[in-house]
Design an enzyme around this catalytic site. Structure first.
Site, PDB file in Angstrom:
ATOM      1  N   CYS A  23       2.470 -31.356 -27.336  1.00  0.00           N
ATOM      2  CA  CYS A  23       3.306 -31.046 -28.507  1.00  0.00           C
ATOM      3  C   CYS A  23       3.648 -32.312 -29.299  1.00  0.00           C
ATOM      4  CB  CYS A  23       4.562 -30.346 -27.990  1.00  0.00           C
ATOM      5  SG  CYS A  23       5.951 -30.330 -29.114  1.00  0.00           S
ATOM      6  N   CYS A  26       7.371 -32.994 -29.780  1.00  0.00           N
ATOM      7  CA  CYS A  26       7.943 -33.425 -28.490  1.00  0.00           C
ATOM      8  C   CYS A  26       7.705 -34.920 -28.291  1.00  0.00           C
ATOM      9  CB  CYS A  26       7.317 -32.664 -27.332  1.00  0.00           C
ATOM     10  SG  CYS A  26       7.569 -30.878 -27.408  1.00  0.00           S
TER      11      CYS A  26
END
Length: 98
Positions: A23, A26
């Site tokens: 991600c 993230c």
């Protein structure tokens, strides 16, 4: 070794970052989370939980998008938000439960 339930049931607030290694947002939040962990030492705890390695835990808390941040206080989820966040806003949220 402490388990997740022991940690979130403590007296101090716990910020949990549910993330995934694939991600992009993230990855962008990683330095922010690590910095908060150092700055809040002794006042709050900061945990990173990889949803791909902890699928049951992610399912238990209904994680549908990453990153998702949940603050626990005495075992109860008291605040939750998904998506990239500003460091000061995240810090303010944690401190409000300290």
């Amino acid at each position: 070794m402490e388990n997740f339930k022991d940690i979130i049931n403590g007296e101090k607030p716990v910020l949990v970052d549910f993330f995934a290694t694939w991600c992009g947002p993230c990855k962008a939040m990683t330095p922010v989370i690590e910095s908060l962990g150092k700055e809040l030492q002794g006042q709050a705890r900061v945990l990173k939980i990889d949803i791909d390695k902890n699928e049951m835990l992610a399912g238990q808390y209904g994680i549908q998008s990453v990153p998702t941040f949940i603050i626990f206080k005495k075992g109860e989820a008291v605040w939750r938000q998904s998506g990239v966040m500003d460091k000061s806003a995240l810090e303010q949220q944690i401190r409000s439960f300290a």
